[in-house]
Write a protein that holds these residues in place. Structure first.
Motif, PDB file in Angstrom:
ATOM      1  N   ILE A   1      10.780 -22.082 -31.250  1.00  0.00           N
ATOM      2  CA  ILE A   1       9.313 -21.568 -31.401  1.00  0.00           C
ATOM      3  C   ILE A   1       9.171 -20.418 -30.494  1.00  0.00           C
ATOM      4  CG2 ILE A   1       8.050 -22.730 -29.679  1.00  0.00           C
ATOM      5  CD1 ILE A   1       5.790 -23.034 -31.730  1.00  0.00           C
ATOM      6  N   ALA A   2       8.580 -19.243 -30.584  1.00  0.00           N
ATOM      7  CA  ALA A   2       8.323 -18.470 -29.701  1.00  0.00           C
ATOM      8  C   ALA A   2       6.765 -18.240 -29.344  1.00  0.00           C
ATOM      9  CB  ALA A   2       8.724 -16.878 -30.274  1.00  0.00           C
ATOM     10  N   ALA A   3       6.368 -18.284 -28.091  1.00  0.00           N
ATOM     11  CA  ALA A   3       4.865 -18.045 -27.595  1.00  0.00           C
ATOM     12  C   ALA A   3       4.771 -16.844 -27.538  1.00  0.00           C
ATOM     13  CB  ALA A   3       4.573 -19.017 -26.536  1.00  0.00           C
ATOM     14  N   ILE A   4       3.689 -16.242 -27.838  1.00  0.00           N
ATOM     15  CA  ILE A   4       3.471 -14.611 -27.860  1.00  0.00           C
ATOM     16  C   ILE A   4       2.247 -14.338 -27.189  1.00  0.00           C
ATOM     17  CG2 ILE A   4       3.522 -12.645 -29.373  1.00  0.00           C
ATOM     18  CD1 ILE A   4       4.873 -14.757 -31.482  1.00  0.00           C
ATOM     19  N   ASP A   5       2.181 -13.308 -26.158  1.00  0.00           N
ATOM     20  CA  ASP A   5       1.042 -12.838 -25.371  1.00  0.00           C
ATOM     21  C   ASP A   5       1.146 -11.327 -26.089  1.00  0.00           C
ATOM     22  OD1 ASP A   5      -0.864 -12.016 -23.920  1.00  0.00           O
ATOM     23  OD2 ASP A   5       0.112 -12.291 -22.036  1.00  0.00           O
ATOM     24  N   ASN A   6      -0.004 -11.059 -26.695  1.00  0.00           N
ATOM     25  CA  ASN A   6      -0.241  -9.605 -27.306  1.00  0.00           C
ATOM     26  C   ASN A   6      -1.426  -9.243 -26.875  1.00  0.00           C
ATOM     27  OD1 ASN A   6      -0.301  -7.260 -28.753  1.00  0.00           O
ATOM     28  ND2 ASN A   6      -0.109  -8.197 -30.799  1.00  0.00           N
ATOM     29  N   PRO A   7      -1.413  -8.530 -26.006  1.00  0.00           N
ATOM     30  CA  PRO A   7      -2.607  -7.791 -24.952  1.00  0.00           C
ATOM     31  C   PRO A   7      -3.311  -6.838 -26.281  1.00  0.00           C
ATOM     32  CG  PRO A   7      -0.928  -7.997 -23.524  1.00  0.00           C
ATOM     33  CD  PRO A   7      -0.136  -8.243 -24.911  1.00  0.00           C
ATOM     34  N   ALA A   8      -2.427  -6.293 -26.785  1.00  0.00           N
ATOM     35  CA  ALA A   8      -2.900  -4.909 -27.619  1.00  0.00           C
ATOM     36  C   ALA A   8      -3.943  -5.409 -28.872  1.00  0.00           C
ATOM     37  CB  ALA A   8      -1.600  -4.113 -28.242  1.00  0.00           C
ATOM     38  N   HIS A   9      -3.476  -6.720 -29.277  1.00  0.00           N
ATOM     39  CA  HIS A   9      -4.487  -7.347 -30.256  1.00  0.00           C
ATOM     40  C   HIS A   9      -5.761  -7.815 -29.649  1.00  0.00           C
ATOM     41  CE1 HIS A   9      -5.587 -10.167 -33.720  1.00  0.00           C
ATOM     42  NE2 HIS A   9      -5.868 -10.970 -32.558  1.00  0.00           N
ATOM     43  N   ASN A  10      -5.738  -8.259 -28.317  1.00  0.00           N
ATOM     44  CA  ASN A  10      -7.013  -8.811 -27.845  1.00  0.00           C
ATOM     45  C   ASN A  10      -7.847  -7.907 -27.423  1.00  0.00           C
ATOM     46  OD1 ASN A  10      -6.605 -11.870 -28.019  1.00  0.00           O
ATOM     47  ND2 ASN A  10      -4.854 -11.699 -26.439  1.00  0.00           N
ATOM     48  N   ALA A  11      -7.122  -6.691 -26.994  1.00  0.00           N
ATOM     49  CA  ALA A  11      -7.942  -5.683 -26.519  1.00  0.00           C
ATOM     50  C   ALA A  11      -8.668  -4.997 -27.727  1.00  0.00           C
ATOM     51  CB  ALA A  11      -7.209  -4.376 -25.694  1.00  0.00           C
TER      52      ALA A  11
ATOM     53  N   TRP B   1      -6.350   0.218 -41.718  1.00  0.00           N
ATOM     54  CA  TRP B   1      -6.199  -0.997 -41.555  1.00  0.00           C
ATOM     55  C   TRP B   1      -7.127  -1.493 -40.328  1.00  0.00           C
ATOM     56  CZ3 TRP B   1      -2.494  -4.802 -43.855  1.00  0.00           C
ATOM     57  CH2 TRP B   1      -2.097  -4.309 -45.125  1.00  0.00           C
ATOM     58  N   GLN B   2      -7.702  -0.851 -39.533  1.00  0.00           N
ATOM     59  CA  GLN B   2      -7.955  -1.277 -37.956  1.00  0.00           C
ATOM     60  C   GLN B   2      -8.959  -2.283 -38.283  1.00  0.00           C
ATOM     61  OE1 GLN B   2      -9.922   1.902 -35.892  1.00  0.00           O
ATOM     62  NE2 GLN B   2     -10.250   2.884 -37.565  1.00  0.00           N
ATOM     63  N   HIS B   3     -10.119  -2.395 -39.206  1.00  0.00           N
ATOM     64  CA  HIS B   3     -10.853  -3.437 -39.256  1.00  0.00           C
ATOM     65  C   HIS B   3     -10.715  -4.717 -40.194  1.00  0.00           C
ATOM     66  CE1 HIS B   3     -13.655  -0.269 -37.643  1.00  0.00           C
ATOM     67  NE2 HIS B   3     -13.307   0.421 -38.723  1.00  0.00           N
ATOM     68  N   ASN B   4      -9.404  -4.628 -40.510  1.00  0.00           N
ATOM     69  CA  ASN B   4      -8.733  -5.900 -41.158  1.00  0.00           C
ATOM     70  C   ASN B   4      -8.553  -7.230 -40.210  1.00  0.00           C
ATOM     71  OD1 ASN B   4      -8.640  -4.567 -43.269  1.00  0.00           O
ATOM     72  ND2 ASN B   4      -6.573  -4.582 -43.809  1.00  0.00           N
ATOM     73  N   TRP B   5      -8.989  -8.254 -40.744  1.00  0.00           N
ATOM     74  CA  TRP B   5      -8.589  -9.737 -40.060  1.00  0.00           C
ATOM     75  C   TRP B   5      -7.200  -9.606 -39.641  1.00  0.00           C
ATOM     76  CZ3 TRP B   5      -5.542 -13.692 -40.046  1.00  0.00           C
ATOM     77  CH2 TRP B   5      -5.888 -14.901 -39.401  1.00  0.00           C
ATOM     78  N   GLY B   6      -7.154 -10.086 -38.346  1.00  0.00           N
ATOM     79  CA  GLY B   6      -5.614 -10.282 -37.854  1.00  0.00           C
ATOM     80  C   GLY B   6      -5.008  -8.808 -37.486  1.00  0.00           C
ATOM     81  N   TYR B   7      -5.626  -7.627 -37.656  1.00  0.00           N
ATOM     82  CA  TYR B   7      -4.879  -6.431 -37.523  1.00  0.00           C
ATOM     83  C   TYR B   7      -4.402  -6.259 -35.810  1.00  0.00           C
ATOM     84  CZ  TYR B   7      -4.326  -1.383 -36.593  1.00  0.00           C
ATOM     85  OH  TYR B   7      -3.703  -0.357 -36.258  1.00  0.00           O
ATOM     86  N   SER B   8      -3.454  -5.935 -35.874  1.00  0.00           N
ATOM     87  CA  SER B   8      -2.762  -5.696 -34.554  1.00  0.00           C
ATOM     88  C   SER B   8      -1.955  -4.273 -34.398  1.00  0.00           C
ATOM     89  CB  SER B   8      -1.530  -6.680 -34.252  1.00  0.00           C
ATOM     90  OG  SER B   8      -0.969  -6.677 -32.711  1.00  0.00           O
ATOM     91  N   PRO B   9      -2.921  -3.525 -33.435  1.00  0.00           N
ATOM     92  CA  PRO B   9      -2.539  -2.003 -33.538  1.00  0.00           C
ATOM     93  C   PRO B   9      -1.288  -1.840 -32.708  1.00  0.00           C
ATOM     94  CG  PRO B   9      -4.163  -2.393 -31.811  1.00  0.00           C
ATOM     95  CD  PRO B   9      -4.002  -3.864 -32.706  1.00  0.00           C
ATOM     96  N   PRO B  10      -0.210  -1.101 -33.563  1.00  0.00           N
ATOM     97  CA  PRO B  10       1.105  -0.848 -33.053  1.00  0.00           C
ATOM     98  C   PRO B  10       1.149   0.040 -31.988  1.00  0.00           C
ATOM     99  CG  PRO B  10       1.005  -0.208 -35.453  1.00  0.00           C
ATOM    100  CD  PRO B  10      -0.256  -0.837 -34.971  1.00  0.00           C
ATOM    101  N   SER B  11       1.898   0.159 -31.129  1.00  0.00           N
ATOM    102  CA  SER B  11       2.129   1.204 -30.465  1.00  0.00           C
ATOM    103  C   SER B  11       3.149   2.305 -31.231  1.00  0.00           C
ATOM    104  CB  SER B  11       2.705   0.985 -28.930  1.00  0.00           C
ATOM    105  OG  SER B  11       3.899   0.581 -29.342  1.00  0.00           O
ATOM    106  N   GLU B  12       3.017   3.524 -30.500  1.00  0.00           N
ATOM    107  CA  GLU B  12       3.643   4.732 -31.159  1.00  0.00           C
ATOM    108  C   GLU B  12       5.140   4.247 -31.379  1.00  0.00           C
ATOM    109  OE1 GLU B  12       5.068   9.265 -30.413  1.00  0.00           O
ATOM    110  OE2 GLU B  12       3.327   8.495 -29.411  1.00  0.00           O
TER     111      GLU B  12
END
Length: 393
Positions: free
Chosen positions: A88-98, A241-252
């Protein structure tokens, strides 16, 4: 390439009494065991598509995956004695939470034997790591964001997976439930014949849109200026897609890396951009479904410098008759004007001209009523269902 039919889940076996031990992945040997586990667990499943080992290594390497510039990942292995039985991988994604204003952590790259104790131990380890970082919920599987492969297959085990879509044994849902997780959202895969351009109603609507939307132009992506086109596609994807459930904004850099990965399989005729008065307004990203070719490659394009897998890949790729609709979107100010239907009709026409016969649209959110109603009206059927799970941290 013909697929062997999946006849059912493998027989369940009694687990040995040796206790499960979970530990972090730190050594080179641990990394090798982590990457090899899905091949060992699922290699005999007729419909499982082995990921390319080079892509697997790139994904978990901090030097090559731009996700690590902002996010953090901790890999874990579960063992019974000396045998590796789960990962398993545990993942911390600050971009999603922001973006969403949440405190969610994630888990991904989940693979496990039919061993509820091992699954519970793996999920507990990921939960503990995320708790230390102040998260309140854990969602997954995502590898490492929803822009990557995600979800657990829960229905449609007899159907072949499309490219970049997961395939797992039926017992995975039971393992996640045994670990205390509950379904958070279903993801739907739709199968549809590529005959939309031959349907009078759809063709009439497409012609009407082409006549009435002033300044409209539909063009294929220009691979000769790939860097500039990637900028356009990223903007369209993010805004649509920015308003979709679960969307995670990718960096450039993340989007660039994803685009380069998809480019290897892309046919420019099937990646379309609609412009209004020279400004991008909508897009559709369709790929040949190279999953059968990847399965033929058996996880490697080269072995000891010899392109054996590449030869098998290219041979199988000649017989591909399906495409996957990976993503599509219309900017908010242009919605309701039929641009989506126009693009779908044009893709259908171009794909049939190239020799493809069917398409998988994957995935759509189960609560995206507008998209799902449209697909059903076009004659699509739900061929597979995936689930994302969540639980408290």
């Amino acid at each position: 390439m013909a697929y062997a039919k999946q006849t059912g889940p493998p027989p369940r076996t009694r687990q040995p009494l040796t206790a499960v031990r979970v530990h972090g992945v730190d050594s080179r040997a641990d990394h090798g065991a982590f990457l090899n586990l899905p091949h060992r667990l699922h290699g005999d499943l007729p419909l499982w598509v082995p990921p390319l080992r080079t892509e697997q290594r790139r994904q978990v390497d901090r030097r090559t995956n731009p996700f690590f510039e902002t996010g953090s990942v901790r890999l874990f292995l579960a063992r019974r004695g000396r045998d590796v039985v789960g990962r398993i991988a545990a993942i911390d994604n600050p971009a999603h939470n922001a973006h969403h204003g949440t405190r969610h952590g994630f888990f991904g790259l989940f693979d496990c034997a039919d061993d509820p104790d091992a699954a519970r131990a793996l999920l507990a380890s990921a939960t503990a790591w995320l708790r230390e970082r102040g998260h309140e919920r854990m969602v997954g599987p995502v590898d490492f964001t929803t822009n990557d492969q995600c979800g657990v297959l829960t229905e449609g085990f007899e159907e072949p997976p499309a490219v970049l879509m997961p395939y797992n044994p039926p017992y995975y849902a039971e393992l996640l439930a045994a670990g205390g997780l509950e379904p958070a959202m279903d993801l739907l895969a739709w199968e549809i014949p590529l005959d939309l351009h031959d349907r009078p109603r759809a063709e009439r609507l497409a012609r009407h849109v082409a006549r009435t939307v002033r300044g409209l132009r539909v063009r294929p992506v220009d691979l000769r200026d790939f860097a500039a086109e990637t900028v356009v596609l990223r903007r369209l994807y993010q805004e649509a897609w920015q308003h979709n459930w679960g969307y995670s904004p990718p960096s450039e850099k993340e989007f660039d890396a994803l685009a380069k990965q998809l480019r290897r399989a892309a046919r420019p005729e099937l990646v379309l951009i609609a412009e209004v008065d020279g400004e991008p307004a909508a897009f559709t990203l369709v790929l040949p479904d190279v999953a059968p070719a990847l399965r033929a490659a058996r996880g490697r394009l080269h072995t000891c410098g010899v392109p054996l897998g590449l030869v098998r890949y290219l041979r199988a790729a000649r017989h591909i008759t399906r495409v996957r609709v990976v993503a599509a979107g219309v900017l908010r100010q242009y919605r309701g004007r039929g641009l989506d239907t126009l693009l779908h009709v044009e893709v259908s026409r171009r794909a049939r001209r190239l020799g493809y016969r069917t398409a998988e649209v994957s995935w759509t959110l189960a609560d995206n009523q507008a998209a799902n109603r449209t697909l059903a009206a076009f004659g699509a059927r739900v061929s597979k269902r995936y689930a994302l799970y969540e639980g408290p941290v």
